[in-house]
Design an enzyme around this catalytic site. Structure first.
Site, PDB file in Angstrom:
ATOM      1  N   ARG A 269       0.870  -1.166  -0.168  1.00  0.00           N
ATOM      2  CA  ARG A 269      -0.131   0.020   0.069  1.00  0.00           C
ATOM      3  C   ARG A 269       0.838   1.307  -0.010  1.00  0.00           C
ATOM      4  O   ARG A 269       0.682   2.251  -0.580  1.00  0.00           O
ATOM      5  CB  ARG A 269      -0.877  -0.131   1.180  1.00  0.00           C
ATOM      6  CG  ARG A 269      -2.048  -0.878   0.976  1.00  0.00           C
ATOM      7  CD  ARG A 269      -3.111  -0.935   2.189  1.00  0.00           C
ATOM      8  NE  ARG A 269      -2.666  -1.216   3.641  1.00  0.00           N
ATOM      9  CZ  ARG A 269      -2.608  -2.382   4.284  1.00  0.00           C
ATOM     10  NH1 ARG A 269      -3.211  -3.401   3.327  1.00  0.00           N
ATOM     11  NH2 ARG A 269      -2.209  -2.538   5.291  1.00  0.00           N
TER      12      ARG A 269
ATOM     13  N   LYS B  73     -10.904  15.227   5.342  1.00  0.00           N
ATOM     14  CA  LYS B  73     -11.985  14.962   4.737  1.00  0.00           C
ATOM     15  C   LYS B  73     -13.080  14.106   5.411  1.00  0.00           C
ATOM     16  O   LYS B  73     -12.422  12.993   6.126  1.00  0.00           O
ATOM     17  CB  LYS B  73     -11.528  14.129   3.459  1.00  0.00           C
ATOM     18  CG  LYS B  73     -12.607  13.628   2.671  1.00  0.00           C
ATOM     19  CD  LYS B  73     -12.167  12.547   1.335  1.00  0.00           C
ATOM     20  CE  LYS B  73     -12.806  11.258   1.413  1.00  0.00           C
ATOM     21  NZ  LYS B  73     -12.611  10.335   0.424  1.00  0.00           N
TER      22      LYS B  73
ATOM     23  N   GLU C 227     -17.710  16.305   2.393  1.00  0.00           N
ATOM     24  CA  GLU C 227     -18.058  15.525   0.970  1.00  0.00           C
ATOM     25  C   GLU C 227     -19.468  14.675   1.300  1.00  0.00           C
ATOM     26  O   GLU C 227     -19.443  13.761   1.732  1.00  0.00           O
ATOM     27  CB  GLU C 227     -17.065  14.401   0.599  1.00  0.00           C
ATOM     28  CG  GLU C 227     -17.226  13.594  -0.256  1.00  0.00           C
ATOM     29  CD  GLU C 227     -16.191  12.511  -0.545  1.00  0.00           C
ATOM     30  OE1 GLU C 227     -14.930  12.604   0.219  1.00  0.00           O
ATOM     31  OE2 GLU C 227     -16.431  11.613  -1.637  1.00  0.00           O
TER      32      GLU C 227
ATOM     33  N   LYS D 148     -17.168  19.172  -1.271  1.00  0.00           N
ATOM     34  CA  LYS D 148     -16.955  17.739  -2.558  1.00  0.00           C
ATOM     35  C   LYS D 148     -18.044  17.079  -2.798  1.00  0.00           C
ATOM     36  O   LYS D 148     -18.396  16.116  -2.002  1.00  0.00           O
ATOM     37  CB  LYS D 148     -15.427  17.081  -2.024  1.00  0.00           C
ATOM     38  CG  LYS D 148     -15.282  15.803  -2.595  1.00  0.00           C
ATOM     39  CD  LYS D 148     -14.278  15.231  -2.274  1.00  0.00           C
ATOM     40  CE  LYS D 148     -13.840  14.059  -3.039  1.00  0.00           C
ATOM     41  NZ  LYS D 148     -12.619  13.246  -2.957  1.00  0.00           N
TER      42      LYS D 148
HETATM   43  P1  13P Z   1     -13.752   8.782  -6.398  1.00  0.00           P
HETATM   44  O1  13P Z   1     -13.389   9.999  -7.430  1.00  0.00           O
HETATM   45  O2  13P Z   1     -13.078   7.737  -6.808  1.00  0.00           O
HETATM   46  O3  13P Z   1     -15.331   8.825  -6.431  1.00  0.00           O
HETATM   47  O4  13P Z   1     -13.260   9.097  -5.086  1.00  0.00           O
HETATM   48  C1  13P Z   1     -13.190  10.316  -4.501  1.00  0.00           C
HETATM   49  C2  13P Z   1     -13.292  10.163  -2.899  1.00  0.00           C
HETATM   50  O5  13P Z   1     -12.714  10.770  -2.382  1.00  0.00           O
HETATM   51  C3  13P Z   1     -14.415   9.460  -2.525  1.00  0.00           C
HETATM   52  O6  13P Z   1     -14.491   9.483  -1.237  1.00  0.00           O
END
Ligand code: 13P
Length: 349
Positions: A44, A134, A184, A226
């Protein structure tokens, strides 16, 4: 607060976007194994190191979101990830939610967890060099699009209330700790629904999220939103052209996102790089015509990194080609972020 405003503005500045490389250990391990790579802390780390050390990455990428494991790791030369990011002009960020659980008295509606102990974790992440964080909440489009608003007692609507509350408490804790919160709320693409369903769901979710952010005293000037783009379900029989995605997305954002928010960084949600970038370009073109108040950029995960992972497959000899694939995807996304809003008028003392 001025540091937070600067960080937020830096994350969404013209011609750059955010790389989401913060998959949880479980998700990252699944993706590595699907690409034929044994999933271990070392693989990872190697994969994330490949992404971050892509030559020229800082030309297109303003911030990289990492997970807890990677923030504590170092490149092969011993440089911690957060330091290596800064050396490349990229702000290091950290995913702080701990995944989802099921809300009681609902039919499988999820709520994002992670508030317990968050204040202490944020202090640690800041000491490790993170400048932003986030938290992702997940919403089902057909469920959230049902008329009635978040105020009804319908079990399915509880997901909107609970997740908006969680996002707002997380965002307030981040600002208190000196970190910019990426907020988000993702209406996921799963399903065969029409784009209008995603539009209604996104509107209901954003309305509740901004109401809760306000209640919790979150400063909208020091967040990055987001969201999903407004798109049809991934199995919809009615595709939508970029112009329609742009029109519906901007209309929804205008109705619910305060102009004080400096920038909106879209997730890709499973779209491939080219359609995601075509949609982002159309959104920016329409934003320019309409003089939208925010920067409109990307915070893609899969749409940037998928090609690099399948090219790499754990082979050190394939690193340069995999990095070239990532660079091409980042360059295309960055080129789609072309619109720069007028600066807000200065506030008189
Ligand atoms: P994706 O752009 O693959 O949807 O991922 C963005 C992300 O941060 C999901 O939490």
């Amino acid at each position: 607060m001025s540091d937070l405003l600067e960080t937020a503005a830096g994350l969404v500045g013209p011609g750059t976007g955010i790389l989401a490389a913060d998959e949880s250990i479980a998700t990252m391990s699944r993706r590595l194994e699907r690409a034929g790579v044994d999933a271990t802390p070392a693989s990872r780390r190697d994969y994330r190191a490949l992404l971050l050390t892509t030559p020229g990455l800082g030309r297109w990428i303003s911030g990289i979101i990492l997970c807890d494991e990677t923030l504590g790791q170092s490149l092969a030369d011993g440089t911690p990830f957060a330091v290596a990011a800064r050396e490349r002009g990229i702000q290091p960020g950290i995913k702080v939610d701990t995944g989802v659980s099921q809300l009681p008295f609902t039919d499988g509606v999820s709520v994002t967890e992670g508030l317990d102990g968050l204040r202490g974790r944020l202090e640690r992440y800041r000491a490790q060099g993170a400048t932003f964080a986030k938290w992702r909440a997940v919403f089902n489009a057909p469920i959230c699009a049902t008329p009635g608003g978040a105020s009804t007692k319908d079990g399915n609507r509880r997901g909107i209330r609970a997740n908006a509350h969680g996002l707002a408490r997380y965002a307030a804790l981040c600002q208190e700790a000196g970190l910019v919160p990426i907020v988000e709320p993702e209406v996921i693409m799963d399903g065969d629904h029409h784009i209008a369903v995603c539009e209604r769901a996104t509107a209901a979710v954003l309305a509740q999220v901004f109401a809760e952010l306000d209640v919790m005293g979150v400063d909208p000037r020091a967040i990055v939103l987001k969201p999903n783009m407004v798109v049809p379900g991934s199995f919809s029989e009615t595709p939508a052209a970029p112009a329609e995605v742009a029109r519906r997305t901007l209309q929804t954002l205008r109705a619910h996102v305060p102009p004080a928010v400096p920038g909106i960084a879209f997730l890709s949600g499973g779209q491939r790089n080219e359609p995601a970038c075509a949609n982002l370009r159309a959104i920016n073109e329409l934003a320019a015509e309409e003089a939208a108040p925010w920067h409109l950029t990307f915070s893609f995960g899969r749409a940037l990194v998928d090609d690099a992972l399948v090219t790499w497959q754990g082979d050190p000899g394939a690193t340069a080609v995999a990095q070239a694939a990532l660079a091409a995807n980042c360059a295309r996304a960055a080129a789609a972020h072309r619109y720069t809003p007028e600066p807000a008028p200065a506030v008189r003392p």
